[in-house]
Design a protein around this motif. Sequence first.
Motif, short mmCIF file in Angstrom:
data_model
loop_
_atom_site.label_atom_id
_atom_site.label_comp_id
_atom_site.label_asym_id
_atom_site.label_seq_id
_atom_site.Cartn_x
_atom_site.Cartn_y
_atom_site.Cartn_z
N VAL A 84 -85.38 114.03 41.03
CA VAL A 84 -84.90 114.95 39.99
C VAL A 84 -85.73 114.77 38.72
O VAL A 84 -85.91 113.64 38.23
CB VAL A 84 -83.41 114.69 39.70
CG1 VAL A 84 -82.92 115.56 38.54
CG2 VAL A 84 -82.58 114.94 40.95
N LEU A 85 -86.20 115.87 38.16
CA LEU A 85 -87.04 115.83 36.95
C LEU A 85 -86.37 116.47 35.75
O LEU A 85 -86.98 116.60 34.69
CB LEU A 85 -88.38 116.52 37.22
CG LEU A 85 -89.24 115.94 38.34
CD1 LEU A 85 -90.56 116.71 38.47
CD2 LEU A 85 -89.50 114.45 38.14
N CYS A 86 -85.10 116.91 35.90
CA CYS A 86 -84.36 117.48 34.77
C CYS A 86 -83.29 116.48 34.33
O CYS A 86 -83.06 115.46 34.99
CB CYS A 86 -83.75 118.82 35.13
SG CYS A 86 -82.63 118.76 36.54
N SER A 87 -82.61 116.78 33.25
CA SER A 87 -81.66 115.81 32.69
C SER A 87 -80.46 115.59 33.59
O SER A 87 -79.89 114.49 33.63
CB SER A 87 -81.19 116.28 31.30
OG SER A 87 -80.64 117.59 31.39
N GLU A 88 -80.05 116.61 34.34
CA GLU A 88 -78.89 116.46 35.22
C GLU A 88 -78.96 117.46 36.36
O GLU A 88 -79.42 118.58 36.19
CB GLU A 88 -77.59 116.65 34.44
CG GLU A 88 -76.35 116.34 35.25
CD GLU A 88 -75.07 116.41 34.42
OE1 GLU A 88 -74.77 115.40 33.75
OE2 GLU A 88 -74.41 117.46 34.42
N ALA A 123 -71.25 117.59 45.42
CA ALA A 123 -71.42 117.65 43.97
C ALA A 123 -71.62 116.28 43.33
O ALA A 123 -71.01 115.95 42.31
CB ALA A 123 -70.22 118.37 43.33
N VAL A 124 -72.48 115.47 43.94
CA VAL A 124 -72.83 114.17 43.35
C VAL A 124 -73.73 114.41 42.15
O VAL A 124 -74.74 115.12 42.25
CB VAL A 124 -73.54 113.27 44.39
CG1 VAL A 124 -74.04 111.99 43.73
CG2 VAL A 124 -72.60 112.94 45.54
N LYS A 125 -73.39 113.83 41.01
CA LYS A 125 -74.17 114.02 39.79
C LYS A 125 -75.39 113.11 39.80
O LYS A 125 -75.29 111.90 40.01
CB LYS A 125 -73.31 113.74 38.56
CG LYS A 125 -72.15 114.71 38.38
CD LYS A 125 -72.63 116.15 38.29
CE LYS A 125 -71.46 117.11 38.12
NZ LYS A 125 -71.93 118.54 38.13
N LEU A 126 -76.55 113.72 39.58
CA LEU A 126 -77.81 112.99 39.50
C LEU A 126 -78.43 113.18 38.13
O LEU A 126 -78.22 114.22 37.49
CB LEU A 126 -78.77 113.48 40.58
CG LEU A 126 -78.31 113.39 42.04
CD1 LEU A 126 -79.35 114.02 42.95
CD2 LEU A 126 -78.04 111.95 42.44
N LYS A 127 -79.21 112.19 37.72
CA LYS A 127 -79.90 112.28 36.43
C LYS A 127 -81.41 112.19 36.66
O LYS A 127 -81.86 111.89 37.76
CB LYS A 127 -79.42 111.17 35.50
CG LYS A 127 -77.95 111.29 35.13
CD LYS A 127 -77.56 110.25 34.10
CE LYS A 127 -76.08 110.39 33.71
NZ LYS A 127 -75.80 111.71 33.10
#
Length: 375
Positions: free
Chosen positions: A169-173, A218-222
């Motif tokens: 992931v390359l965005c904030s969330e 819907a696991v949150k990634l950063k």
Amino acid sequence: TVSAVRETYMAITDPHALPNSGFFRPLKVIAPPGTVFNPQRPAPTSTFWEAMSYATDLVWKALAPHVPDKLTAGHFLSILTTILGGIDDRTGEPFAIVEPQAGGWGAGYDRDGESALVACGDGETYIASNEVYERRMPILVERYTLNTEDGVGHGKFRGGFGVFKDYRVLCSEASFTVSIGRSKFPPWGVAGGWNGPPNYCIIYKQGEPPRKVRRVAAVKLKRGDLVSLHSAGGGWGSPLERDPKLVQWDVKNEYITLEQARNIYGVVLDPETLEIDWETTRKLREEMKKLEAEEREGGGPSGGSPRTICSAAPSIERRALSSVLRESRGFACNIKAKHIPAAIAFAVGFHDLLGSMESMLVRTPIAPLLAFMLL
């Protein structure tokens, strides 16, 4: 469920036939209400295709040893539905990847399995180019390669390799959802071929230990977090019957190691030149076959390997089945699960279901019938 069974029906009759009601008239599928194959309200049915695919696999596994020219060993089966989305920090616009994943197909009786193909029930969706993803979305496809690390369904003909696919992931969330089947029950081998490795996913979140999963929502990634998808297919025939030159080729292409060539296939290669030591190979294979035979006589697993020898319906003669296929372009088959309630049989243990079957009888009736009698 009906469509799933029709896949195998077409495979053993005529894969190129027009799939109309007349072609499927000899086929009848009985799926008791209230089971995974025939859910009733208010049962949840999201990602229903993962349960449906086991209907294909059940009939496939029962018939593969008897029509080897039509069906392969077990393949990775799952769609590995992957959804990764969020907001692109660069544009403020939402983005999303919704895609299947490729995997390994089972070996045939006369060839190795295909590598990195979509599953049997997934002919209508596509996997986009990694470069397109990386250009249009805040995602880096860090790895996309054949999965040689988890192994493969070894055999006289080995299963196809699945893939590794890593998204960073390359965005904030971002939000990640995945639904993976064939995680507990791996691709099955036939006639002494080994099972392949299961499918799974690993989530790498910064500051947390890696998390191995098969279904999450819907696991949150950063930024900087990574998800790694793994898939693979079953083998056909004993690995000790594989042509040593094919084993040598696999080692040269880094599909298997020198140790695997020796310990699984009984093929000894020079570590420097990778040339075959034919005499040592012959002696080693003789000894390994002898040990396997002794273990079989003692009731233990053949060779101590993780393989499952598919012995579904031993009373069925291939000649009888061929006769039915020739005369009716269909077949009759009654399958009864012994001592296993239908709800449990559908939910777990499909790869072992055949071992607990009470009977599987083939006849040649006037109106051919395929019936799942799973009660």
